[in-house]
Write a protein that holds these residues in place. Sequence first.
Motif, short mmCIF file in Angstrom:
data_model
loop_
_atom_site.label_atom_id
_atom_site.label_comp_id
_atom_site.label_asym_id
_atom_site.label_seq_id
_atom_site.Cartn_x
_atom_site.Cartn_y
_atom_site.Cartn_z
N THR A 230 -16.34 9.21 -10.98
CA THR A 230 -15.42 8.49 -11.87
C THR A 230 -15.56 8.96 -13.30
O THR A 230 -14.56 9.14 -14.02
N ILE A 231 -16.79 9.17 -13.76
CA ILE A 231 -17.01 9.66 -15.12
C ILE A 231 -16.39 11.04 -15.30
O ILE A 231 -15.71 11.32 -16.29
N ILE A 232 -16.61 11.94 -14.33
CA ILE A 232 -16.05 13.29 -14.42
C ILE A 232 -14.53 13.24 -14.45
O ILE A 232 -13.88 13.91 -15.28
N HIS A 233 -13.95 12.44 -13.56
CA HIS A 233 -12.49 12.34 -13.50
C HIS A 233 -11.92 11.74 -14.78
O HIS A 233 -10.88 12.19 -15.29
N ASP A 234 -12.61 10.74 -15.31
CA ASP A 234 -12.16 10.11 -16.56
C ASP A 234 -12.20 11.11 -17.72
O ASP A 234 -11.26 11.20 -18.52
N LEU A 235 -13.27 11.88 -17.81
CA LEU A 235 -13.36 12.89 -18.86
C LEU A 235 -12.28 13.95 -18.71
O LEU A 235 -11.66 14.38 -19.69
N TRP A 236 -12.03 14.37 -17.49
CA TRP A 236 -11.00 15.39 -17.24
C TRP A 236 -9.62 14.89 -17.66
O TRP A 236 -8.85 15.63 -18.28
N LYS A 237 -9.32 13.62 -17.36
CA LYS A 237 -8.01 13.08 -17.74
C LYS A 237 -7.88 12.98 -19.26
O LYS A 237 -6.84 13.30 -19.82
N LEU A 238 -8.96 12.53 -19.92
CA LEU A 238 -8.90 12.45 -21.38
C LEU A 238 -8.78 13.83 -22.00
O LEU A 238 -8.05 14.02 -22.97
N LYS A 239 -9.49 14.80 -21.44
CA LYS A 239 -9.42 16.17 -21.97
C LYS A 239 -8.02 16.74 -21.77
O LYS A 239 -7.48 17.39 -22.66
N ARG A 240 -7.45 16.50 -20.60
CA ARG A 240 -6.10 17.00 -20.34
C ARG A 240 -5.08 16.33 -21.25
O ARG A 240 -4.16 16.98 -21.75
N GLY A 241 -5.25 15.02 -21.50
CA GLY A 241 -4.34 14.34 -22.42
C GLY A 241 -4.45 14.90 -23.82
O GLY A 241 -3.45 15.05 -24.54
N THR A 242 -5.67 15.21 -24.25
CA THR A 242 -5.86 15.81 -25.57
C THR A 242 -5.17 17.17 -25.66
O THR A 242 -4.55 17.51 -26.66
N GLU A 243 -5.24 17.93 -24.58
CA GLU A 243 -4.62 19.25 -24.57
C GLU A 243 -3.10 19.15 -24.63
O GLU A 243 -2.43 19.92 -25.32
N LEU A 244 -2.55 18.17 -23.90
CA LEU A 244 -1.10 18.05 -23.85
C LEU A 244 -0.50 17.66 -25.19
O LEU A 244 0.58 18.12 -25.55
N VAL A 245 -1.21 16.79 -25.94
CA VAL A 245 -0.67 16.37 -27.23
C VAL A 245 -1.07 17.32 -28.34
O VAL A 245 -0.68 17.13 -29.49
N GLY A 246 -1.86 18.32 -28.02
CA GLY A 246 -2.21 19.34 -29.01
C GLY A 246 -3.23 18.90 -30.03
O GLY A 246 -3.30 19.46 -31.12
N GLU A 247 -4.07 17.91 -29.72
CA GLU A 247 -5.08 17.46 -30.67
C GLU A 247 -6.32 18.32 -30.51
O GLU A 247 -7.30 17.96 -29.87
N GLN A 248 -6.32 19.49 -31.12
CA GLN A 248 -7.43 20.41 -30.98
C GLN A 248 -8.71 19.93 -31.62
O GLN A 248 -9.78 20.43 -31.32
#
Length: 538
Positions: free
Chosen positions: A356-374
């Motif tokens: 769950t921790i890994i999946h949660d981090l992956w989703k947050l990381k992917r969301g950051t990438e999609l909105v371009g918040e480098q």
Amino acid sequence: MEKNGKIFVPPPADGSDFKELFKKMAAAGAGRPLGEDGFPQGPWTPELLADAISKIDANRVGVDLRTVQLWFQENDKGISPANIRWLARIFGCDDREATNEWLNELSSAQARLTARRRDQKKTGGSTATALRVPDTSAPEKNQVPLTPVVSVDLQTKPAERPRGLAIKTEAIFSHGSHLNLPAWIFAGSSALGFLSYILGIHSITYVRSDGIEKQVGFLWAPNWTFLFMVLLPLFFAVVIELLGFWKHDGRLRLLAEADRVRSSDAWTLHLQANSQAYWAVFLICILFAGVVQWIGVQLIPLLEQAQDFAPSWGTIGIIRPDILSTPAAIVFTALAYLYMSTSFYLLFAGLILLHTIIHDLWKLKRGTELVGEQRAWPDTSEIGLRIMRGVFRCSVLVVLAAICMKAQSAYLASQGPDFVTWLVRDVWAALADYDDGDRTFDYIMPTHYSSLLVVLSTCSVFVYGAIRLGDDRRLRSPLWKMSAVIGLLFVSYMLIDAFDGFSVLLIVTALIATYGLFDPAFEPAWRAREIRGDSRVS
């Protein structure tokens, strides 16, 4: 002004944002204890403040020094809602009324900082030229409405939580001291050891039909001693530490200011989404691995006084009824299997939490990438590396536990008189080209299957984490090294008792894996400092 033996500075209420307000209070040493002479000891430093916040009894996670250092620096980094609470405790000198006043003041100051940063993005202005939002009773156009601050109970009353097996299981890992669960696992194994000593089965031998004298005492079985007294407590300690870091620190770093307040609710939804997985594991561990296995391996053979399984401490009464009576064996084995099945349910629940921790981090990381918040990517690298280090440690410990299970099962079917002698003979056979004459006795060995399930489940979680987080270039080198060690452990597990000299590979792999528990990335200290130095936290 003095309050509770500390320097108390009332909230200025001058419209300062968080950076300005914190700079003033840190310089004044607000909340620092008075010296022995009754005079102030000086301003706050990042180290002193981080240590003071971490020593608050209700703060089980503490605060990262790097986070406190960012408060002192000239940047646009603010403060999370969780840390606002602890900083208010410091500035309020542990006084309830003063803490509430400071909680209100810090929340307002953080809101003004957030509004100022939003204005900068709209106008393109710099930090130095941004206009400060005045603190008036009527909110201005660009000012964020403040949530009314309720009274803070310094005794930290437990909040109501949703019900469900997933939520209750997660609470076992996240509530209370980090030592509670490991201590209970260790205590349960110790209690069984003492009980076996009282019953006289802690060290006991029998002569097999082929003339081999076998040691089958409870304390001689690594899958009941070393596994539950060392490996599982360490596993639970790592999971608890990693879960606390993710919930109270790592996850908040990757969230926007407005989302941090709802972080706990989002995490709860992730737990509830896996509720069926928890129930499936509960049924498998308690019903099948516990009740059904106990009936088939222990109860029925004891009642019928005959068995197809290798004799062990639980069924030694069939061969030597003078040592252990059938009723005593039934009661003792029932307690042992209840303890074992509960412990393994918690083990698999820990693996689900890691997933769950890994999946949660992956989703947050992917969301950051999609909105371009480098700006969040350095945080992601550091957090991802820390999480994968924890997952690696847990994987090593669980695979070592599975090795103990399979090795003990293989020993019972071998011709070795005891577990240690069996391994020594196998090492000697490999190094001296000596045929030890060991032949496997024809027994049914269900532990081979159950240990394989444990290994596959653990490796699946690690592989999932490596795939989800392996796209970060900073993690690729450590992940390759960790994957190599996990792969070597898996091969060593599969080759147990497969050929003469398997124990040499097993011992070498175990030593490498043990070193990996201390240095999961297998990197020199200077490289680890370089990675941390390149990362920023909020």
